[in-house]
Enzyme design. Structure first.
Site, mmCIF file in Angstrom:
data_model
loop_
_atom_site.group_PDB
_atom_site.id
_atom_site.type_symbol
_atom_site.label_atom_id
_atom_site.label_comp_id
_atom_site.label_asym_id
_atom_site.label_seq_id
_atom_site.Cartn_x
_atom_site.Cartn_y
_atom_site.Cartn_z
ATOM 1 N N ASP A 196 0.849 -1.190 0.000
ATOM 2 C CA ASP A 196 0.000 0.000 0.000
ATOM 3 C C ASP A 196 0.891 1.249 0.000
ATOM 4 O O ASP A 196 0.690 2.176 0.785
ATOM 5 C CB ASP A 196 -0.923 0.009 1.221
ATOM 6 C CG ASP A 196 -2.021 1.073 1.138
ATOM 7 O OD1 ASP A 196 -2.421 1.414 0.007
ATOM 8 O OD2 ASP A 196 -2.473 1.546 2.196
ATOM 9 N N LEU A 197 1.849 1.266 -0.906
ATOM 10 C CA LEU A 197 2.884 2.299 -0.889
ATOM 11 C C LEU A 197 2.446 3.515 -1.704
ATOM 12 O O LEU A 197 2.441 3.496 -2.929
ATOM 13 C CB LEU A 197 4.200 1.736 -1.440
ATOM 14 C CG LEU A 197 5.435 2.611 -1.234
ATOM 15 C CD1 LEU A 197 5.579 3.026 0.210
ATOM 16 C CD2 LEU A 197 6.676 1.882 -1.689
#
Length: 302
Positions: A196-197
């Site tokens: 979830d960067l």
């Protein structure tokens, strides 16, 4: 009683079984943390979503961040990922309790989000370099979900609507399903991904940048860029969304040395999946429609 933001209360109670009871017990849990680790918990000044995150101070005066959440698999894999990263490119985990959903984290200074950078090209390059610092081989045994596991959300979408796609564009959903199938079949060796960067999970630390909140997932590196292309929130107010997205893909492909088309395809498939997740979590049209709009843009970007 704690004065918790209404949106945080709604998110926790609607997402987690037992969420309401957990919120009621939160003051007791924070008191337990103070006693167990000899720390002082301060009023939070962070934006809350699924977990309660707040500043705290250890007995020796060290400033830390205390993160507590309803115990669940995602919180456990975050702890596992943080331990594997061991402070390399990612915030350092000082201690944790899986069963209670408690994490003690180093405090990043100054801790500003990547969105303070005003040039989108620069933000994209910084994010790409942050990705490269994180990717590493998976341990022989682990509990991280795979990208294939996440892709099963599209199966649930069809089940929800009796084999159809409900309010979701049928063509985009079919394309996403096809892409997941083809990309998974041709994927290389999986690595440990953040999962979830995006801009809000990359913070300034000293004269560099450090990542926070890894979900921990097993997949090929090309999968990682999807969340970045869906952020920040203001992206969807941009009239030049298509041009911005195309430019970002060019920068990511060049900086990461990953095939441009593979990045585009993974990002398109993820955009549809992300929209479904928003719907599944109780979101309304305003929550997931912009992401479907990005999926359409990614379909058109060469």
């Amino acid at each position: 009683m704690m004065n918790l933001p209404p949106h945080f209360v709604k998110t926790v109670t609607s997402t987690f079984a037992g969420g309401a009871a957990w919120l009621e017990n939160l003051p007791n849990l924070l008191a337990e943390c103070e006693q167990r680790w000899g720390l002082v918990v301060h009023p939070t000044n962070f934006t809350l979503s699924y977990n309660y995150v707040t500043p705290a101070t250890l007995a020796d005066g060290t400033e830390i961040v205390l993160k507590v959440g309803v115990p669940n698999r995602e919180l456990s894999t975050e702890i596992e990922a943080l331990r594997l990263y061991d402070g390399r490119g990612c915030v350092r985990l000082l201690d944790a309790d899986h069963d209670k959903g408690v994490l003690l984290l180093e405090r990043l200074d100054p801790g500003e989000m990547l969105t303070i950078v005003t040039n989108d090209d620069e933000m994209t390059r910084i994010a790409a370099l942050a990705m490269q610092k994180l990717w590493r081989p998976l341990p022989a045994e682990h509990n991280f979900p795979s990208v294939a596991d996440w892709g099963k959300g599209l199966v649930r979408l069809h089940e929800e609507f009796g084999g159809g796609t409900g309010p979701f564009d049928e063509g985009l959903v079919d394309t996403a399903v096809s892409l997941f199938t083809d990309l998974l079949a041709s994927s290389g060796e999986p690595v440990l991904l953040h999962g979830d960067l995006h801009h809000y999970n990359i913070l300034s630390a000293g004269d560099g940048w450090t990542v926070i909140d890894p979900k921990g997932a097993a997949g090929e590196p090309a999968y990682e860029v999807g969340a970045l292309l869906r952020n920040p929130f203001t992206l969807f107010d941009e009239p030049e969304l298509k041009q911005i997205t195309a430019r970002r893909l060019d920068i990511l492909a060049e900086t990461l040395s990953i095939d441009h088309e593979r990045l585009r395809q993974w990002s398109l498939a993820q955009a549809v999946l992300s929209a479904w997740w928003s719907y599944e979590d109780g979101g309304d049209l305003a929550d997931w429609e912009p992401t479907m709009r990005l999926a359409k843009v990614l379909l058109e970007v060469a």
